[in-house]
Design a protein around this motif. Structure first.
Motif, short mmCIF file in Angstrom:
data_model
loop_
_atom_site.label_atom_id
_atom_site.label_comp_id
_atom_site.label_asym_id
_atom_site.label_seq_id
_atom_site.Cartn_x
_atom_site.Cartn_y
_atom_site.Cartn_z
N SER A 245 -2.64 12.79 12.97
CA SER A 245 -3.08 11.83 11.98
C SER A 245 -2.56 11.69 10.56
CB SER A 245 -4.72 12.44 11.50
OG SER A 245 -5.69 12.39 12.71
N LEU A 246 -3.00 10.86 9.80
CA LEU A 246 -2.06 10.62 8.45
C LEU A 246 -3.33 10.10 7.65
CD1 LEU A 246 0.72 10.50 6.93
CD2 LEU A 246 0.59 7.99 7.33
N GLN A 247 -3.55 11.23 6.69
CA GLN A 247 -4.49 10.84 5.71
C GLN A 247 -3.58 10.12 4.49
OE1 GLN A 247 -7.84 11.15 5.58
NE2 GLN A 247 -7.83 10.21 3.31
N MET A 248 -4.10 9.01 3.95
CA MET A 248 -3.47 8.29 3.02
C MET A 248 -4.41 8.14 1.71
SD MET A 248 -1.26 5.62 5.14
CE MET A 248 -2.89 4.98 5.53
N ASN A 249 -4.16 8.62 0.62
CA ASN A 249 -4.98 8.74 -0.51
C ASN A 249 -4.30 7.92 -1.55
OD1 ASN A 249 -6.95 9.97 0.77
ND2 ASN A 249 -6.21 12.14 -0.12
N SER A 250 -4.92 7.36 -2.49
CA SER A 250 -4.04 6.61 -3.80
C SER A 250 -3.20 5.69 -3.26
CB SER A 250 -3.73 7.63 -4.66
OG SER A 250 -4.31 8.66 -5.24
N LEU A 251 -3.79 5.00 -2.44
CA LEU A 251 -2.86 3.99 -1.78
C LEU A 251 -2.43 2.89 -3.02
CD1 LEU A 251 -4.63 3.53 1.54
CD2 LEU A 251 -2.24 3.97 1.48
N LYS A 252 -1.02 2.21 -2.66
CA LYS A 252 -0.50 1.39 -3.44
C LYS A 252 -0.29 0.23 -2.58
CE LYS A 252 1.87 5.18 -6.06
NZ LYS A 252 3.23 5.54 -6.40
N PRO A 253 0.05 -1.06 -3.39
CA PRO A 253 0.35 -2.19 -2.61
C PRO A 253 1.70 -1.84 -1.85
CG PRO A 253 -0.29 -2.84 -4.73
CD PRO A 253 -0.18 -1.29 -4.70
N GLU A 254 2.60 -1.30 -2.24
CA GLU A 254 3.90 -1.16 -1.46
C GLU A 254 3.71 0.08 -0.34
OE1 GLU A 254 3.30 -0.67 -4.90
OE2 GLU A 254 4.37 1.22 -5.52
N ASP A 255 2.09 0.27 -0.21
CA ASP A 255 2.21 0.95 1.11
C ASP A 255 1.97 0.23 2.26
OD1 ASP A 255 0.55 3.62 -0.88
OD2 ASP A 255 2.54 3.91 0.11
#
Length: 120
Positions: free
Chosen positions: A77-87
């Motif tokens: 799994s990959l938990q992704m927080n505080s996502l940005k447009p460049e993600d």
């Protein structure tokens, strides 16, 4: 052979969170390096996070993303927080047998990818 299937992608606003999952066809506890990669349109695929005995993160996601594996469920799994447009991009799960000294290269099993779109 290892089959990988990603899920969990989607669209989210900047600052939001997503959790990606990768279903793995076999148990990888006996020595597989697993990783998450991403590719944005017009850009090269880049490593985002990897796990073997330890964990590695690219500078661009360190402190925001967390990689973890569940060897009882055969998932990565990959938990992704505080996502940005460049993600934004297509995210791929990858695997390779053993450790070759690199977190980023030598993967020979890949999933089909799951799309992540982060809007500003």
């Amino acid at each position: 052979q290892v089959q990988l299937e990603e899920s969990g992608g989607g669209s989210v606003q900047a600052g939001g969170s997503l959790r990606l999952s990768c279903a793995v066809s076999r148990n990888t506890q006996d020595g597989y390096t697993m990783g998450w990669f991403r590719q944005a349109p017009g850009k090269e695929r880049e490593a985002v996070a990897s796990i073997y005995v330890g964990k590695w993160y690219s500078d661009s996601v360190k402190g925001r993303f967390t990689i973890f594996r569940d060897d009882t469920e055969n998932t990565l799994s990959l938990q992704m927080n505080s996502l940005k447009p460049e993600d934004s991009g297509m995210y791929y799960c990858a695997a390779r047998r053993g450790w070759n000294g690199s977190w980023q290269t030598g993967y020979n099993y890949w999933g089909q990818g799951t799309q992540v779109t982060v809007s500003s």
